[in-house]
Design an enzyme around this catalytic site. Structure first.
Site, mmCIF file in Angstrom:
data_model
loop_
_atom_site.group_PDB
_atom_site.id
_atom_site.type_symbol
_atom_site.label_atom_id
_atom_site.label_comp_id
_atom_site.label_asym_id
_atom_site.label_seq_id
_atom_site.Cartn_x
_atom_site.Cartn_y
_atom_site.Cartn_z
ATOM 1 N N THR A 14 0.391 -1.550 -0.426
ATOM 2 C CA THR A 14 -0.097 -0.245 0.292
ATOM 3 C C THR A 14 0.975 1.344 -0.543
ATOM 4 O OG1 THR A 14 -1.740 -0.667 1.205
ATOM 5 C CG2 THR A 14 -1.360 1.597 1.460
ATOM 6 N N ASP A 57 2.073 -7.167 -4.504
ATOM 7 C CA ASP A 57 0.803 -6.904 -2.869
ATOM 8 C C ASP A 57 1.938 -7.901 -2.190
ATOM 9 O OD1 ASP A 57 -2.318 -6.490 -2.678
ATOM 10 O OD2 ASP A 57 -0.772 -8.055 -1.385
ATOM 11 N N SER A 58 1.792 -7.723 -0.808
ATOM 12 C CA SER A 58 2.918 -8.476 0.385
ATOM 13 C C SER A 58 1.587 -10.193 -0.131
ATOM 14 C CB SER A 58 2.644 -7.928 1.031
ATOM 15 O OG SER A 58 2.445 -8.020 2.323
ATOM 16 N N SER A 59 0.761 -10.152 0.146
ATOM 17 C CA SER A 59 -0.135 -11.285 0.361
ATOM 18 C C SER A 59 1.195 -11.764 -1.169
ATOM 19 C CB SER A 59 -1.225 -11.390 -0.449
ATOM 20 O OG SER A 59 -1.613 -10.284 0.468
ATOM 21 N N THR A 89 2.182 -4.657 4.533
ATOM 22 C CA THR A 89 1.787 -4.632 5.254
ATOM 23 C C THR A 89 1.868 -6.289 6.329
ATOM 24 O OG1 THR A 89 -0.262 -3.797 5.910
ATOM 25 C CG2 THR A 89 1.635 -2.374 6.502
ATOM 26 N N ASP A 90 0.765 -6.914 4.658
ATOM 27 C CA ASP A 90 0.404 -7.748 5.311
ATOM 28 C C ASP A 90 1.513 -9.202 5.699
ATOM 29 O OD1 ASP A 90 -2.130 -6.968 5.242
ATOM 30 O OD2 ASP A 90 -2.243 -7.463 3.002
ATOM 31 N N THR A 276 2.255 -20.417 21.097
ATOM 32 C CA THR A 276 0.972 -20.794 21.477
ATOM 33 C C THR A 276 0.032 -19.388 20.558
ATOM 34 O OG1 THR A 276 -0.180 -19.395 23.491
ATOM 35 C CG2 THR A 276 2.164 -18.576 22.888
ATOM 36 N N GLN A 277 -1.237 -19.595 20.978
ATOM 37 C CA GLN A 277 -2.840 -19.322 20.299
ATOM 38 C C GLN A 277 -2.177 -17.755 20.188
ATOM 39 O OE1 GLN A 277 -6.110 -21.443 19.531
ATOM 40 N NE2 GLN A 277 -5.129 -23.250 18.352
ATOM 41 N N CYS A 278 -1.843 -17.632 21.786
ATOM 42 C CA CYS A 278 -2.292 -15.923 22.494
ATOM 43 C C CYS A 278 -1.655 -15.456 21.545
ATOM 44 C CB CYS A 278 -1.898 -16.148 23.608
ATOM 45 S SG CYS A 278 -2.923 -17.415 24.654
HETATM 46 N N1 ASP Z 1 -2.644 -6.000 1.115
HETATM 47 C C1 ASP Z 1 -0.823 -5.055 0.964
HETATM 48 C C2 ASP Z 1 0.410 -5.851 1.076
HETATM 49 O O1 ASP Z 1 0.537 -5.976 2.400
HETATM 50 C C3 ASP Z 1 -1.549 -3.934 2.720
HETATM 51 C C4 ASP Z 1 -0.752 -3.158 2.914
HETATM 52 O O2 ASP Z 1 0.358 -3.711 2.451
HETATM 53 O O3 ASP Z 1 -0.898 -2.383 4.548
HETATM 54 O O4 ASP Z 1 0.630 -5.678 0.030
#
Ligand code: ASP
Length: 342
Positions: A14, A57-59, A89-90, A276-278
């Protein structure tokens, strides 16, 4: 001491988007023209060079991106005082954790950042994140980098990268480090917590190890998990390491089929690490019977590691092909400050 130099590596996400004045849609921003877009960057007392990747996109991040980043840092290590990686960020916590394990004897800052709102949008959080990340990457005291770690800067806080998690899809403060203090708090000034910052000076020359394996899986326990589903996940073809996300302090069902499935997995030579899931706190397999059974089955304690750190550490250690005992020893101890030792 001359001006610090920083290499800004842009991978996408983003932060790299702006509104096209003609179509009104979000389009990738050309980081080569960064000074035209942000003339205020010239006021930073830093020599900045930009290295833009084809933005993604980092996905869609794959381990190859981590390898490219590690190689670029090695090739440019002597030319710059610090590095900033702009990343979506992802998956930023995964990529930055992976980098922390790939870089050995790091003596210079590698700061990851990004934004929740595109940099070309008026209310963006990206501008501040970018400028402060550059300042931190350039920061030196008596000729030494102040934060010679792989870190992640977001919304006024600098974290050790392999302690972070993206914890909010909405808040501008998208990242948290629940089990380790921030390395710096940013207000009117940048307040570094020197005692929390790791230094590995004098331990050898900077080097990278980019071996990485994909033969891993993350398995989360949940009430209602059945034996066939659990076994299928543990026996997935090619899997050599499993990050097992358990409850609370590292607890899991004590049903015989559950424990036996784990015992058989470990005896097939597959490493299983308990996290842990926490979001905060640590695995302690000595407290409850439910944890003790896992320990007896040969499951390794991931202590207070995040899933992101445990997974990427496992990928790096498997890639290096250690003998089983050595793998277990390394996985269960801190390598880059990613877990708290007793
Ligand atoms: N989908 C975006 C990514 O991770 C989200 C972001 O950058 O905040 O590439």
């Amino acid at each position: 001491m001359g001006r610090s130099s920083v290499l800004l590596i842009y991978t996408g996400g983003t932060i790299g988007m702006k509104t096209d004045p003609v179509t009104g849609t979000l389009v990738p921003f050309d980081f080569n023209g960064i000074y035209d877009e942000f003339p205020s960057l010239r006021r930073l007392d830093v020599e900045l060079e930009v290295l833009p990747f084809e933005p993604i996109d980092s996905s869609n991040v794959e381990p190859e991106l981590w390898v490219s980043l590690a190689r670029i840092i090695r090739e440019n290590y002597d030319r710059y005082d610090g590095f900033v990686v702009l990343h979506g960020t992802d998956t930023m916590s995964y990529s930055s954790s992976a980098l922390s394990f790939m870089l050995d004897n790091l003596g210079k800052p590698v700061v990851f950042t990004g934004s929740q709102i595109p940099i070309g949008v008026l209310r963006t959080d990206g501008r501040e994140n970018l400028i402060t990340a550059i300042e931190i990457a350039a920061a030196r005291e008596a000729g030494r980098a102040i934060v010679p770690e792989v870190s992640l800067y977001f919304q006024n806080r600098l974290f050790r990268a392999n302690r972070t998690k993206k914890h909010s899809a909405e808040e501008l403060s998208a990242f948290a480090s629940h089990n380790y203090p921030a390395l710096a708090d940013v207000g009117v000034g940048i307040h570094y917590r020197t005692g929390a910052i790791a230094r590995c000076e004098g331990e050898g020359a900077f080097a990278i190890d980019t071996a990485v394996s994909r033969e891993v899986a993350v398995v989360k326990v949940f009430p209602g998990l059945t034996e066939p589903v659990f076994r299928t996940m543990l026996q997935a073809e090619g899997v050599k390491g499993v990050v097992l996300e358990t409850y609370g302090a590292g607890n899991a069902p004590t049903f015989d089929w559950f424990i036996q499935a784990l015992e058989q997995t470990v005896s097939r030579g597959v490493h299983v690490v308990n996290v842990t899931q926490c979001v905060s706190g640590s695995v302690n397999m000595d407290i409850y019977e439910t944890g003790r059974r896992l320990q007896d089955a040969g499951v390794i304690s991931g202590r207070d590691m995040t899933t992101e750190a445990a997974l990427t550490k496992m990928m790096c250690l498997l890639g290096r092909g250690y003998a089983p005992e050595e793998f277990v020893r390394r996985m269960g101890h801190s390598m880059r400050g990613e877990m708290t030792e007793e």
